[in-house]
Design a protein around this motif. Structure first.
Motif, PDB file in Angstrom:
ATOM      1  N   ILE A 167      42.587  32.316  36.646  1.00  0.00           N
ATOM      2  CA  ILE A 167      41.929  33.365  35.861  1.00  0.00           C
ATOM      3  C   ILE A 167      41.267  34.393  36.771  1.00  0.00           C
ATOM      4  O   ILE A 167      41.376  35.613  36.556  1.00  0.00           O
ATOM      5  CB  ILE A 167      40.910  32.736  34.898  1.00  0.00           C
ATOM      6  CG1 ILE A 167      41.626  31.914  33.822  1.00  0.00           C
ATOM      7  CG2 ILE A 167      40.031  33.803  34.257  1.00  0.00           C
ATOM      8  CD1 ILE A 167      40.697  31.132  32.928  1.00  0.00           C
ATOM      9  N   TRP A 168      40.583  33.930  37.825  1.00  0.00           N
ATOM     10  CA  TRP A 168      39.893  34.854  38.712  1.00  0.00           C
ATOM     11  C   TRP A 168      40.866  35.637  39.582  1.00  0.00           C
ATOM     12  O   TRP A 168      40.604  36.799  39.938  1.00  0.00           O
ATOM     13  CB  TRP A 168      38.883  34.091  39.578  1.00  0.00           C
ATOM     14  CG  TRP A 168      37.616  33.829  38.836  1.00  0.00           C
ATOM     15  CD1 TRP A 168      37.269  32.694  38.173  1.00  0.00           C
ATOM     16  CD2 TRP A 168      36.545  34.746  38.649  1.00  0.00           C
ATOM     17  NE1 TRP A 168      36.033  32.830  37.593  1.00  0.00           N
ATOM     18  CE2 TRP A 168      35.568  34.089  37.874  1.00  0.00           C
ATOM     19  CE3 TRP A 168      36.299  36.055  39.062  1.00  0.00           C
ATOM     20  CZ2 TRP A 168      34.384  34.699  37.501  1.00  0.00           C
ATOM     21  CZ3 TRP A 168      35.118  36.664  38.700  1.00  0.00           C
ATOM     22  CH2 TRP A 168      34.177  35.989  37.929  1.00  0.00           C
TER      23      TRP A 168
ATOM     24  N   ASN B 180      43.791  36.618  38.561  1.00  0.00           N
ATOM     25  CA  ASN B 180      44.293  37.659  37.658  1.00  0.00           C
ATOM     26  C   ASN B 180      43.275  38.777  37.456  1.00  0.00           C
ATOM     27  O   ASN B 180      43.641  39.938  37.257  1.00  0.00           O
ATOM     28  CB  ASN B 180      44.677  37.044  36.317  1.00  0.00           C
ATOM     29  CG  ASN B 180      45.922  36.189  36.415  1.00  0.00           C
ATOM     30  OD1 ASN B 180      46.775  36.427  37.260  1.00  0.00           O
ATOM     31  ND2 ASN B 180      46.026  35.179  35.561  1.00  0.00           N
ATOM     32  N   ARG B 181      42.007  38.439  37.507  1.00  0.00           N
ATOM     33  CA  ARG B 181      40.972  39.476  37.383  1.00  0.00           C
ATOM     34  C   ARG B 181      40.971  40.400  38.599  1.00  0.00           C
ATOM     35  O   ARG B 181      40.796  41.615  38.470  1.00  0.00           O
ATOM     36  CB  ARG B 181      39.597  38.836  37.218  1.00  0.00           C
ATOM     37  CG  ARG B 181      39.352  38.199  35.866  1.00  0.00           C
ATOM     38  CD  ARG B 181      37.922  37.710  35.785  1.00  0.00           C
ATOM     39  NE  ARG B 181      37.649  37.084  34.498  1.00  0.00           N
ATOM     40  CZ  ARG B 181      36.460  36.582  34.136  1.00  0.00           C
ATOM     41  NH1 ARG B 181      35.443  36.674  34.985  1.00  0.00           N
ATOM     42  NH2 ARG B 181      36.295  36.022  32.966  1.00  0.00           N
TER      43      ARG B 181
ATOM     44  N   PRO C 253      45.294  42.257  38.814  1.00  0.00           N
ATOM     45  CA  PRO C 253      45.915  42.283  37.483  1.00  0.00           C
ATOM     46  C   PRO C 253      47.424  42.408  37.529  1.00  0.00           C
ATOM     47  O   PRO C 253      48.132  41.878  36.674  1.00  0.00           O
ATOM     48  CB  PRO C 253      45.282  43.505  36.817  1.00  0.00           C
ATOM     49  CG  PRO C 253      44.048  43.794  37.618  1.00  0.00           C
ATOM     50  CD  PRO C 253      44.347  43.359  39.002  1.00  0.00           C
TER      51      PRO C 253
ATOM     52  N   SER D  43      50.171  35.096  39.406  1.00  0.00           N
ATOM     53  CA  SER D  43      49.106  34.111  39.627  1.00  0.00           C
ATOM     54  C   SER D  43      49.616  33.015  40.544  1.00  0.00           C
ATOM     55  O   SER D  43      50.152  32.013  40.101  1.00  0.00           O
ATOM     56  CB  SER D  43      48.655  33.524  38.294  1.00  0.00           C
ATOM     57  OG  SER D  43      47.682  32.532  38.510  1.00  0.00           O
TER      58      SER D  43
ATOM     59  N   GLU E 283      29.669  38.014  38.983  1.00  0.00           N
ATOM     60  CA  GLU E 283      29.741  37.756  37.542  1.00  0.00           C
ATOM     61  C   GLU E 283      28.569  36.908  37.065  1.00  0.00           C
ATOM     62  O   GLU E 283      28.025  37.121  35.977  1.00  0.00           O
ATOM     63  CB  GLU E 283      31.063  37.056  37.223  1.00  0.00           C
ATOM     64  CG  GLU E 283      31.324  36.835  35.739  1.00  0.00           C
ATOM     65  CD  GLU E 283      31.568  38.132  34.998  1.00  0.00           C
ATOM     66  OE1 GLU E 283      31.420  38.135  33.764  1.00  0.00           O
ATOM     67  OE2 GLU E 283      31.908  39.147  35.654  1.00  0.00           O
TER      68      GLU E 283
END
Length: 402
Positions: A69-70, A72-73, A76, A80, A99
Motif C-alpha cells: 500500500i505504501w 503504491n502511495r 502510483p 507493487s 502520515e
C-alpha cells in the motif's frame, strides 16, 4: 409358632467363590501412580506450534500488504514490487512517520473543536495535557511505542484481576496450570500479572530490551539480500514476542508434567518406612520431630504460572547478542553499569541456580526457555522472516493453471 429348624446351605457351597470374586482375585491391583494417571502434552505442543506458525504467517501477510500500500502511495504509476530500486526502506519509514504526525495533528484539531463548549479557562489545560502526553510519545521510536501498547494491554488485564467478580474466571483463563489440561492459557497467561510490582518490572524491562530487539529486527531487514522493502517491523516484533511467550510457557509446561509431576507421584506413592528406635534416645528423637521429617519428605507442588517474563527474556538475550558493546545497570542503587552480556549471563546463571536449589518464587524454566528462544532467533530468525515474507508476498505468487 416359629419353626425350630431352618434350612441352610451346605458349608461346601459357601466356600466356593463367585465369578466376580474370582476375577477380583486374579486381576492385579493398580498402583497409586497408575490410578492417578499421567498428564499429556500433545495438545499443548500442537497449540504452540499452530500459534507460532499462525503468528508469523499473519505478520508476514499484513507486513507485505501494508508495504504494498505504501509503495503504491509513493509510486502510483509503478508496479507493487518489494524489490524496487526507486523506493527504499528509509523512504517508506519517512512517509509513514509523516502520515502519523498528520493523524496526531488532526486528532488534536478535533479535540480543540470539541472543546469549544468547555469554559475558556479550562481549554489551555486540555491543550497542555495533550502536548505533555503526545510529545514524548511522538518523539519515541516506533519500537518503544509498540512496547508501551503491550504494557497498556497488560495493565488492563491487571486491573481485571482487581475486580473480585472476575477473579474466579481469571484464575482459570489467565493463569496456566500445567495439570489443568488447558492449552489456550499458554497464550493468555503471558499477558497476565497479579502483582503490581510484577507488572511494573516487566514493563520497564520490555520498554528497554523490547525496543532494542525491535531495532535489531529493523536493521536485519535492511540487510536483506535481495532487498525486501518493509514499512514497519511492528508485525514482525509482535510475532516474535508472542512466539517467545508461547515457547517459554511450553518449556515450563513440559518440565512440570514430565519431570516434576512423576517425582511428586513417586513420593506420594512410596510407602513410609519409619526408622527403628533401638534406644531410648532415638525413640525420643523420633517422637519429638515427626512434623519436620514429614515436611522434609513432602513433595513439591506444581504451581500455576503467569507473566510475560519468558517473552521478555527472549528480547534480553536477542539484545545482548545483537548489541554486545552495550551496557546495562539496575534501576535501583547501586546503578553501576556493566557489560550487557555479563549481566545477561548472570541472570541466566541465577535461574540455573534457582532450578538446582528448588526456588519457587519465579518460573525459572520459562525464563530459560525464553532465553533459548532469543538466542535461536538471533541466528535463524531473520532468515526465517525473509522466507515467510517471500511466501506470503502476493506479487510472487504464480497463478493457478486450469
Amino acid at each position: 409358632m416359629a419353626p425350630v429348624f431352618q434350612a441352610t446351605s451346605p458349608r461346601w457351597q459357601s466356600s466356593i467363590p463367585s465369578f466376580r470374586e474370582e476375577i477380583a482375585r486374579t486381576r492385579p491391583e493398580k498402583s497409586f501412580a497408575e490410578n492417578v494417571g499421567k498428564p499429556r502434552i500433545g495438545r499443548q505442543v500442537l497449540f504452540v506450534f499452530a500459534g507460532i506458525s499462525s503468528a508469523f504467517a499473519y505478520a508476514a501477510f499484513y507486513t507485505d500488504l501494508e508495504t504494498g500500500i505504501w509503495i503504491n502511495r509513493l509510486m502510483p504509476a509503478a508496479t507493487s514490487s518489494w524489490v524496487s530500486q526507486s523506493v527504499t526502506n528509509a523512504d517508506l519509514k519517512r512517509a509513514h512517520r509523516v502520515e502519523l504526525v498528520k493523524k496526531w495533528r488532526a486528532w488534536f484539531a478535533s479535540i480543540t473543536e470539541d472543546a469549544q463548549f468547555i469554559p475558556k479557562a479550562i481549554r489551555p489545560w486540555i491543550a497542555a495535557a495533550y502536548a505533555t502526553v503526545m510529545n514524548p510519545y511522538g518523539n519515541s521510536s516506533e519500537g518503544k511505542r509498540l512496547c508501551w501498547k503491550i504494557c497498556l494491554f497488560n495493565a488492563a488485564i491487571w486491573l481485571a484481576w482487581k475486580v473480585k467478580r472476575f477473579q474466579p474466571k481469571m484464575n482459570i483463563g489467565f493463569m496456566h496450570n500445567p495439570l489443568s489440561g488447558l492449552s489456550f492459557t499458554l497464550l493468555t497467561s503471558m499477558f497476565s500479572h497479579q502483582s503490581f510490582l510484577h507488572l511494573l518490572f516487566n514493563c520497564l524491562a520490555l520498554e528497554s530490551f523490547g525496543s532494542a530487539a525491535y531495532l535489531y529486527l529493523v536493521k536485519e531487514q535492511d540487510k536483506a539480500a535481495p532487498e525486501q522493502l518493509e514499512v514497519s517491523a511492528s508485525w514482525h516484533f509482535l510475532a516474535f514476542f508472542l512466539s517467545a511467550g508461547l515457547f517459554s510457557g511450553l518449556v515450563s509446561h513440559v518440565v512440570a508434567t514430565k519431570f516434576m509431576y512423576p517425582r511428586m507421584v513417586a513420593k506420594l506413592s512410596a510407602p513410609s518406612t519409619p526408622a527403628k528406635a533401638d534406644t531410648w534416645a532415638s525413640s525420643l528423637a523420633a517422637a519429638s520431630a515427626p512434623a519436620a521429617s514429614v515436611a522434609k519428605a513432602a513433595p513439591r507442588q506444581i504451581l500455576p504460572s503467569l507473566g510475560a517474563s519468558g517473552a521478555i527474556y527472549a528480547s534480553v538475550t536477542l539484545t545482548a547478542l545483537a548489541f554486545p558493546e552495550s551496557q546495562v545497570s539496575l534501576i535501583i542503587p547501586p546503578r553501576y553499569p556493566i557489560d550487557i552480556q555479563t549481566g545477561v549471563g548472570a541472570l541466566v546463571l541465577l535461574d540455573i541456580i534457582g532450578i538446582a536449589r528448588g526456588w519457587r518464587f519465579f518460573d525459572h524454566w520459562a525464563h530459560l526457555g525464553g532465553a533459548a528462544f532469543g538466542v535461536a532467533y538471533y541466528y535463524y530468525g531473520p532468515m526465517f522472516w525473509q522466507h515467510m515474507r517471500r511466501t506470503f508476498d502476493p506479487t510472487t505468487r504464480t497463478p493457478m493453471t486450469r
